[in-house]
Design a protein around this motif. Structure first.
Motif, PDB file in Angstrom:
ATOM      1  N   HIS A 411       8.435   8.238 -26.728  1.00 14.86           N
ATOM      2  CA  HIS A 411       8.314   9.325 -25.745  1.00 14.86           C
ATOM      3  C   HIS A 411       9.680   9.720 -25.189  1.00 14.86           C
ATOM      4  CE1 HIS A 411       3.736   8.718 -24.742  1.00 14.86           C
ATOM      5  NE2 HIS A 411       3.955   9.352 -25.910  1.00 14.86           N
ATOM      6  N   ASP A 435       2.879  17.428 -24.638  1.00 17.07           N
ATOM      7  CA  ASP A 435       1.710  16.678 -24.156  1.00 17.07           C
ATOM      8  C   ASP A 435       1.824  15.267 -24.702  1.00 17.07           C
ATOM      9  OD1 ASP A 435      -0.684  15.717 -23.248  1.00 17.07           O
ATOM     10  OD2 ASP A 435      -1.936  16.857 -24.650  1.00 17.07           O
ATOM     11  N   SER A 437       0.552  12.127 -24.362  1.00 20.57           N
ATOM     12  CA  SER A 437      -0.574  11.391 -23.755  1.00 20.57           C
ATOM     13  C   SER A 437      -0.898  10.100 -24.486  1.00 20.57           C
ATOM     14  CB  SER A 437      -1.831  12.281 -23.742  1.00 20.57           C
ATOM     15  OG  SER A 437      -2.149  12.720 -25.047  1.00 20.57           O
ATOM     16  N   ALA A 439      -1.049   6.300 -25.277  1.00 19.83           N
ATOM     17  CA  ALA A 439      -0.941   5.134 -24.396  1.00 19.83           C
ATOM     18  C   ALA A 439       0.112   4.151 -24.872  1.00 19.83           C
ATOM     19  CB  ALA A 439      -2.302   4.440 -24.315  1.00 19.83           C
ATOM     20  N   ASP A 441       3.590   3.801 -27.358  1.00 22.90           N
ATOM     21  CA  ASP A 441       4.560   4.574 -28.149  1.00 22.90           C
ATOM     22  C   ASP A 441       5.716   3.720 -28.643  1.00 22.90           C
ATOM     23  OD1 ASP A 441       5.666   4.093 -25.668  1.00 22.90           O
ATOM     24  OD2 ASP A 441       6.681   6.023 -25.560  1.00 22.90           O
ATOM     25  N   LYS A 474       2.857  17.139 -29.270  1.00 23.06           N
ATOM     26  CA  LYS A 474       1.786  16.326 -28.691  1.00 23.06           C
ATOM     27  C   LYS A 474       1.763  14.949 -29.334  1.00 23.06           C
ATOM     28  CE  LYS A 474      -3.268  16.335 -28.248  1.00 23.06           C
ATOM     29  NZ  LYS A 474      -4.513  17.064 -28.599  1.00 23.06           N
ATOM     30  N   SER A 476      -0.495  11.057 -29.596  1.00 20.97           N
ATOM     31  CA  SER A 476      -1.797  10.397 -29.384  1.00 20.97           C
ATOM     32  C   SER A 476      -1.813   9.113 -30.193  1.00 20.97           C
ATOM     33  CB  SER A 476      -2.946  11.318 -29.808  1.00 20.97           C
ATOM     34  OG  SER A 476      -2.849  11.615 -31.182  1.00 20.97           O
TER      35      SER A 476
END
Length: 555
Positions: A411, A435, A437, A439, A441, A474, A476
């Motif tokens: 991130h 984005d 998001s 949890a 990374d 993004k 995830s």
């Protein structure tokens, strides 16, 4: 000349013989033969039973008739014999002789001498009633004290029994016993110590009885034959419906199944015999099981074909991937060699270009000439730098290994990349969003190479969108072991036929290509070196989603 037998007739004869032989060897034929044999024995048994039962009955009837007639005659003669009135006795005997139920009446005394015979009144008869003329001992022929019965034919060796009446007769010999009424009467002629006073022989015709017996026997045997025939027909009809037809249906169904008709089933009727019903149900269950097994085998075959096809496709994809990797590896070696060879001349050209530019600035030349020369030198410098960038890209493409890999939170790397390229997006009037998001990374990677991947993908996305377009960055976690980065744009998209080739070196899906087509090839190589993969989803006119998936660091 005799006409030769027609082939059609021969064929019919052969077919008939074949059907007969086939029928003869069948179970139903055996059943029919057994029924016929049993019916024959049953008919014989009917005859034997009839002869036995009816013979006894006939003997009783004959005896009863003889007793009745003898009693009537004795009663008629009783008063005359009691009075010893010969005239009345003879008159009564003559009257009795005219009765239709009596053929002959003979009266004998105690010495067995003939006293009276109705034959004297009928000279046409040829029998001899005087028994002692032929037989010295009359008592050997008949019982002395008991009534005797004897059936005589119209042909007899005894002259007494010989007659021309043409029918059988019942000969009844009745002894006349000395009863108390005989020797106690006022007109008694015999003493009390005499036991037998004489005898009476009566011949009763059996013509009507024989005719009735013959008619009854004929009717009985006709009835027995008809009953046996009806019973045989019933048994044949019963066995035909209950045995032959179910067996024929079973054979027909078996032949149909043998020829490949797996949908054939036997009809189980409610009036079937239990054995046939069990056989039919077992046959249908067997066919159902075979059908299920065949369907299961077909399903397995289809699944196997599908799996083989899938494995073949996977092997083809793997083979293509290996070929692609081999090409990239070969290209990496080539580009590394070329980059090293070109890097020094390019550096020299750039150095001498700057040196020439400085000398022109120091020289007192015409302003127009110097400007023109400097302009050309700027172009040379610019193109030389572009060649240097190309060489640098080739060298980056050729790099392998996991040097400088360390556990990094991506991130932070993505945010730095966003800050790096945000100004360029604003200048191009592109809406740029993030984005992050995911949890987890934490990934083992080379930060600079990850930035290079992100920049390359974002630059491609910015070139694909028009003014006021949108790009989303993004993250995830598709599962507990991976991190996914999606770069989504609403640009022109990639044609479906180009998607399999976009990671190949020197391939560009852009209509007006400004690069050399190494961007996505380099991205693919970097991601593979990080043990990840790149997925592409694109629809022409609607946009593209580039998904980069990295393995997370296991705790």
């Amino acid at each position: 000349m005799e006409q030769p037998e027609k082939p059609e007739k021969k064929g019919k004869i052969k077919a008939f013989v074949y059907k007969y032989l086939r029928f003869k060897s069948s179970i139903y034929a055996r059943v029919v033969y057994i029924i016929a044999i049993l019916s024959f024995f049953l008919f014989i048994a009917f005859g034997a039973i009839f002869n036995s039962v009816y013979g006894e009955y006939l003997d009783k009837v004959i005896r009863q008739r003889g007793n009745d007639i003898g009693s009537i005659i004795e009663g008629s003669l009783y008063y005359s014999m009691l009075k010893n009135d010969d005239a009345a006795l003879h008159s009564t005997l003559d009257i009795i002789n005219t009765i239709s139920g009596v053929d002959e009446v003979n009266l004998y005394d105690h010495e067995n001498e003939l006293v009276y015979s109705s034959l004297f009144a009928d000279t046409l008869r040829n029998s001899d009633p005087d028994c002692i003329s032929c037989h010295t001992d009359f008592n050997t022929m008949f019982s002395a004290n008991e009534k005797d019965y004897r059936i005589i034919d119209y042909h007899s060796a005894c002259s007494m029994s010989s007659t021309n009446e043409g029918h059988r007769q019942l000969l009844i010999r009745t002894p006349i016993l000395n009863e108390p009424s005989c020797y106690t009467a006022a007109c008694h002629f015999h003493s009390a110590d005499e036991e037998v006073l004489g005898s009476l022989i009566i011949k009763v015709p059996l013509e009507q009885l024989d005719t009735a017996v013959s008619q009854s026997s004929t009717e009985f045997f006709l009835l027995a034959a008809l009953t046996t025939f009806i019973l045989v027909l019933f048994l044949i009809f019963f066995t035909n419906n209950k045995i032959r037809k179910p067996l024929t249906a079973l054979i027909t169904a078996s032949e149909a199944v043998a020829q490949g008709d797996r949908n054939r089933r036997l009809e189980i009727k409610p009036n079937l015999l239990d054995d046939m019903k069990m056989v039919s149900m077992a046959f249908n269950n067997m066919l159902d099981n075979l059908d299920s097994a065949n369907k299961e085998l077909e399903n397995w075959s289809h699944q196997l074909e599908y799996k083989v096809q899938r494995k073949s496709e996977e092997l083809s994809e793997i083979q293509n991937e290996l070929i692609h990797i081999e090409r990239i590896a070969s290209l990496g070696k080539l580009s590394s060699s070329v980059a090293h060879e070109l890097n020094n001349p390019l550096s020299s050209i750039l150095t001498y270009t700057k040196l020439v530019s400085k000398k022109i600035n120091r020289m007192e030349l015409d302003e127009e000439l110097s400007g023109s020369l400097l302009k050309h030198l700027v172009v040379i410098e610019k193109e030389t730098k572009r060649c240097g960038e190309i060489v640098k890209g080739l060298m980056d493409f050729s790099r392998k290994g996991q040097e400088d890999f360390k556990d990094t939170h991506l991130h932070q790397v993505f945010k730095e990349t966003y800050d790096l390229i945000e100004h360029q997006m604003e200048m191009a009037n592109i809406h740029f969003y993030t984005d992050f998001s995911a949890a987890n990374d934490l990934v083992s990677c080379n930060e600079n190479q990850i930035k290079q991947v992100c920049v390359a993908l974002l630059v491609n996305a910015s070139e694909a969108v028009t003014e006021n377009g949108e790009i989303v960055m993004k993250t995830s976690n598709p599962d507990a072991e991976h991190l996914q980065l999606d770069i989504i744009d609403n640009g022109v998209g990639i044609p479906i036929q180009d998607i399999p080739h976009i990671f190949q070196p020197f391939f560009s899906a852009k209509r007006q290509a400004s690069g050399i087509g190494l961007g996505l090839a380099i991205v693919h190589g970097i991601v593979q070196s990080h043990k990840g993969r790149v997925d592409v989803e694109s629809e022409p006119g609607k946009g593209t989603t580039m998904s980069v998936i990295f393995p997370l660091v296991k705790n």
